[in-house]
Design a protein around this motif. Structure first.
Motif, PDB file in Angstrom:
ATOM      1  N   SER A 128     -11.671 112.308 -59.213  1.00 41.62           N
ATOM      2  CA  SER A 128     -12.725 112.548 -59.862  1.00 41.62           C
ATOM      3  C   SER A 128     -12.809 111.980 -61.044  1.00 41.62           C
ATOM      4  O   SER A 128     -12.052 112.672 -61.299  1.00 41.62           O
ATOM      5  CB  SER A 128     -13.142 114.058 -59.301  1.00 41.62           C
ATOM      6  OG  SER A 128     -14.476 114.224 -60.225  1.00 41.62           O
ATOM      7  N   PRO A 129     -13.642 110.999 -61.694  1.00 38.10           N
ATOM      8  CA  PRO A 129     -13.840 111.148 -63.054  1.00 38.10           C
ATOM      9  C   PRO A 129     -13.420 112.419 -63.547  1.00 38.10           C
ATOM     10  O   PRO A 129     -13.368 112.237 -64.884  1.00 38.10           O
ATOM     11  CB  PRO A 129     -14.722 109.943 -62.993  1.00 38.10           C
ATOM     12  CG  PRO A 129     -15.602 110.532 -62.337  1.00 38.10           C
ATOM     13  CD  PRO A 129     -14.509 110.759 -60.970  1.00 38.10           C
ATOM     14  N   SER A 130     -14.035 112.846 -63.145  1.00 37.47           N
ATOM     15  CA  SER A 130     -14.592 114.862 -64.022  1.00 37.47           C
ATOM     16  C   SER A 130     -13.374 115.194 -64.146  1.00 37.47           C
ATOM     17  O   SER A 130     -13.047 116.020 -65.525  1.00 37.47           O
ATOM     18  CB  SER A 130     -16.030 115.100 -63.617  1.00 37.47           C
ATOM     19  OG  SER A 130     -15.873 115.895 -62.401  1.00 37.47           O
ATOM     20  N   LEU A 131     -12.062 114.963 -63.784  1.00 38.79           N
ATOM     21  CA  LEU A 131     -11.105 116.141 -64.181  1.00 38.79           C
ATOM     22  C   LEU A 131     -10.116 115.678 -65.351  1.00 38.79           C
ATOM     23  O   LEU A 131     -10.263 114.721 -65.640  1.00 38.79           O
ATOM     24  CB  LEU A 131      -9.999 114.549 -62.613  1.00 38.79           C
ATOM     25  CG  LEU A 131      -9.674 116.356 -61.594  1.00 38.79           C
ATOM     26  CD1 LEU A 131      -8.711 114.803 -60.737  1.00 38.79           C
ATOM     27  CD2 LEU A 131      -8.580 117.479 -61.785  1.00 38.79           C
TER      28      LEU A 131
ATOM     29  N   THR B 162     -11.524 116.805 -67.607  1.00 37.16           N
ATOM     30  CA  THR B 162     -12.968 117.020 -68.960  1.00 37.16           C
ATOM     31  C   THR B 162     -13.544 118.358 -69.504  1.00 37.16           C
ATOM     32  O   THR B 162     -13.316 119.455 -68.859  1.00 37.16           O
ATOM     33  CB  THR B 162     -14.130 116.379 -68.555  1.00 37.16           C
ATOM     34  OG1 THR B 162     -14.618 116.338 -67.605  1.00 37.16           O
ATOM     35  CG2 THR B 162     -14.010 114.270 -68.845  1.00 37.16           C
TER      36      THR B 162
END
Length: 79
Positions: A74-77, A79
């Motif tokens: 996931s790109p939100s990992l 952040t």
């Protein structure tokens, strides 16, 4: 039943720093780490890097290639 233990750099460095890598060997017998974790652990010469290097040479701390991911992270990992 086989049990696989995979270590991250932080705990390995911490155990090596306090001269207690032997706890991991006693508990698990064999511990795996990826090549990138190995690179991180051995990046700087110091009191923690030498025991990790010796443990790899002794064969109970095993460097294994990282497996292939089937799904992208996931790109939100992180952040």
């Amino acid at each position: 039943m086989a049990r696989i233990v995979i270590a991250d750099a932080g705990p390995l460095i911490a155990f090596a720093f306090i001269d207690q890598l032997s706890i991991l060997k006693a508990l698990f017998g064999e511990v795996w780490m990826t090549e990138s974790v190995t690179d991180e652990c051995l990046a700087k010469a110091g009191v923690d890097a030498q025991p990790i290097k010796v443990s790899i040479e002794d064969g109970w701390l095993v460097v294994r290639p990282a497996g292939k991911r089937s799904n992208p992270l996931s790109p939100s990992l992180g952040t």
